[in-house]
Motif scaffolding. Structure first.
Motif, PDB file in Angstrom:
ATOM      1  N   VAL A  39       0.843  -1.199   0.000  1.00  0.00           N
ATOM      2  CA  VAL A  39       0.000   0.000   0.000  1.00  0.00           C
ATOM      3  C   VAL A  39       0.876   1.245   0.000  1.00  0.00           C
ATOM      4  N   ARG A  40       1.936   1.218   0.801  1.00  0.00           N
ATOM      5  CA  ARG A  40       2.863   2.358   0.862  1.00  0.00           C
ATOM      6  C   ARG A  40       3.497   2.617  -0.499  1.00  0.00           C
ATOM      7  N   ARG A  41       3.938   1.547  -1.167  1.00  0.00           N
ATOM      8  CA  ARG A  41       4.568   1.708  -2.480  1.00  0.00           C
ATOM      9  C   ARG A  41       3.590   2.288  -3.501  1.00  0.00           C
ATOM     10  N   VAL A  42       2.354   1.810  -3.481  1.00  0.00           N
ATOM     11  CA  VAL A  42       1.346   2.323  -4.420  1.00  0.00           C
ATOM     12  C   VAL A  42       1.105   3.813  -4.178  1.00  0.00           C
ATOM     13  N   ARG A  43       1.018   4.210  -2.926  1.00  0.00           N
ATOM     14  CA  ARG A  43       0.786   5.625  -2.612  1.00  0.00           C
ATOM     15  C   ARG A  43       1.968   6.494  -3.012  1.00  0.00           C
ATOM     16  N   ILE A  44       3.175   5.997  -2.797  1.00  0.00           N
ATOM     17  CA  ILE A  44       4.362   6.759  -3.200  1.00  0.00           C
ATOM     18  C   ILE A  44       4.413   6.892  -4.723  1.00  0.00           C
ATOM     19  N   ILE A  45       4.136   5.807  -5.422  1.00  0.00           N
ATOM     20  CA  ILE A  45       4.145   5.851  -6.882  1.00  0.00           C
ATOM     21  C   ILE A  45       3.081   6.819  -7.386  1.00  0.00           C
ATOM     22  N   LEU A  46       1.892   6.757  -6.801  1.00  0.00           N
ATOM     23  CA  LEU A  46       0.817   7.669  -7.203  1.00  0.00           C
ATOM     24  C   LEU A  46       1.208   9.124  -6.970  1.00  0.00           C
ATOM     25  N   MET A  47       1.788   9.423  -5.824  1.00  0.00           N
ATOM     26  CA  MET A  47       2.192  10.796  -5.533  1.00  0.00           C
ATOM     27  C   MET A  47       3.285  11.253  -6.493  1.00  0.00           C
ATOM     28  N   THR A  48       4.224  10.367  -6.801  1.00  0.00           N
ATOM     29  CA  THR A  48       5.310  10.713  -7.718  1.00  0.00           C
ATOM     30  C   THR A  48       4.778  10.948  -9.129  1.00  0.00           C
ATOM     31  N   VAL A  49       3.886  10.082  -9.610  1.00  0.00           N
ATOM     32  CA  VAL A  49       3.317  10.234 -10.951  1.00  0.00           C
ATOM     33  C   VAL A  49       2.513  11.540 -11.042  1.00  0.00           C
ATOM     34  N   CYS A  50       1.718  11.819 -10.026  1.00  0.00           N
ATOM     35  CA  CYS A  50       0.945  13.070 -10.032  1.00  0.00           C
ATOM     36  C   CYS A  50       1.863  14.288 -10.026  1.00  0.00           C
ATOM     37  N   THR A  51       2.942  14.201  -9.280  1.00  0.00           N
ATOM     38  CA  THR A  51       3.906  15.301  -9.248  1.00  0.00           C
ATOM     39  C   THR A  51       4.518  15.523 -10.628  1.00  0.00           C
ATOM     40  N   LEU A  52       4.924  14.446 -11.271  1.00  0.00           N
ATOM     41  CA  LEU A  52       5.536  14.570 -12.597  1.00  0.00           C
ATOM     42  C   LEU A  52       4.520  15.022 -13.643  1.00  0.00           C
ATOM     43  N   ALA A  53       3.279  14.584 -13.518  1.00  0.00           N
ATOM     44  CA  ALA A  53       2.243  14.983 -14.476  1.00  0.00           C
ATOM     45  C   ALA A  53       1.895  16.459 -14.339  1.00  0.00           C
ATOM     46  N   LEU A  54       2.138  17.028 -13.197  1.00  0.00           N
ATOM     47  CA  LEU A  54       1.809  18.432 -12.977  1.00  0.00           C
ATOM     48  C   LEU A  54       2.785  19.374 -13.694  1.00  0.00           C
ATOM     49  N   VAL A  55       3.997  18.919 -13.958  1.00  0.00           N
ATOM     50  CA  VAL A  55       4.997  19.777 -14.603  1.00  0.00           C
ATOM     51  C   VAL A  55       4.542  20.243 -15.984  1.00  0.00           C
ATOM     52  N   PRO A  56       4.124  19.341 -16.894  1.00  0.00           N
ATOM     53  CA  PRO A  56       3.665  19.842 -18.198  1.00  0.00           C
ATOM     54  C   PRO A  56       2.416  20.724 -18.088  1.00  0.00           C
ATOM     55  N   TRP A  57       1.560  20.460 -17.130  1.00  0.00           N
ATOM     56  CA  TRP A  57       0.365  21.279 -16.935  1.00  0.00           C
ATOM     57  C   TRP A  57       0.756  22.705 -16.555  1.00  0.00           C
ATOM     58  N   ILE A  58       1.738  22.836 -15.698  1.00  0.00           N
ATOM     59  CA  ILE A  58       2.203  24.173 -15.303  1.00  0.00           C
ATOM     60  C   ILE A  58       2.773  24.906 -16.512  1.00  0.00           C
ATOM     61  N   ILE A  59       3.560  24.197 -17.308  1.00  0.00           N
ATOM     62  CA  ILE A  59       4.151  24.817 -18.500  1.00  0.00           C
ATOM     63  C   ILE A  59       3.044  25.237 -19.477  1.00  0.00           C
ATOM     64  N   TYR A  60       2.052  24.371 -19.656  1.00  0.00           N
ATOM     65  CA  TYR A  60       0.926  24.708 -20.527  1.00  0.00           C
ATOM     66  C   TYR A  60       0.203  25.958 -20.026  1.00  0.00           C
ATOM     67  N   LEU A  61      -0.092  26.006 -18.741  1.00  0.00           N
ATOM     68  CA  LEU A  61      -0.792  27.165 -18.186  1.00  0.00           C
ATOM     69  C   LEU A  61       0.018  28.451 -18.352  1.00  0.00           C
ATOM     70  N   ALA A  62       1.320  28.334 -18.177  1.00  0.00           N
ATOM     71  CA  ALA A  62       2.171  29.519 -18.275  1.00  0.00           C
ATOM     72  C   ALA A  62       2.047  30.174 -19.650  1.00  0.00           C
ATOM     73  N   PHE A  63       1.825  29.362 -20.690  1.00  0.00           N
ATOM     74  CA  PHE A  63       1.733  29.913 -22.044  1.00  0.00           C
ATOM     75  C   PHE A  63       0.287  30.094 -22.520  1.00  0.00           C
ATOM     76  N   ALA A  64      -0.640  29.314 -21.995  1.00  0.00           N
ATOM     77  CA  ALA A  64      -2.016  29.336 -22.504  1.00  0.00           C
ATOM     78  C   ALA A  64      -2.903  30.379 -21.827  1.00  0.00           C
ATOM     79  N   LEU A  65      -2.662  30.677 -20.587  1.00  0.00           N
ATOM     80  CA  LEU A  65      -3.518  31.626 -19.889  1.00  0.00           C
ATOM     81  C   LEU A  65      -3.285  33.040 -20.426  1.00  0.00           C
TER      82      LEU A  65
END
Length: 106
Positions: A39-65
């Protein structure tokens, strides 16, 4: 549950024995330990994936807004919020990976 009076009535050796018994960690079955680890590993992986997925979203917002909206510094507000969210998620994932008590994942 022992009351204060009952504890005062015990001898030094009885108190020491009680403290030793209370210090011992409870016995946990290896199956439960394995499940908690998974369970701990799944939660860590989920948090890491969400963190990495947020990077392109931030870059998109910086140019799209739009640079200006009804509110002043609209782009800065959203990008700044997402950068802070990214930082908190990354710190949470790192603390969980390092088994820091700051993060309690269960």
């Amino acid at each position: 549950m022992l009351s204060d009076d009952e504890i005062r009535a015990t001898t030094f050796e009885q108190r020491r024995d009680l403290m030793r018994r209370l210090e011992r960690p409870p016995t946990i079955s290896p199956r439960l330990v394995s499940r908690l680890g998974a369970v701990r590993r799944v939660r860590i992986i989920l948090m890491t994936v969400c963190t990495l997925a947020l990077v392109p979203w931030i870059i998109y917002l910086a140019f799209a807004l739009p640079p200006v909206y009804e509110a002043h510094n609209w782009r800065f507000a959203w990008v700044g919020f997402d950068v802070m969210l990214l930082a908190f998620m990354a710190v949470t994932a790192w603390c969980a990976w390092q088994r820091r008590q700051l993060v309690i994942l269960g």
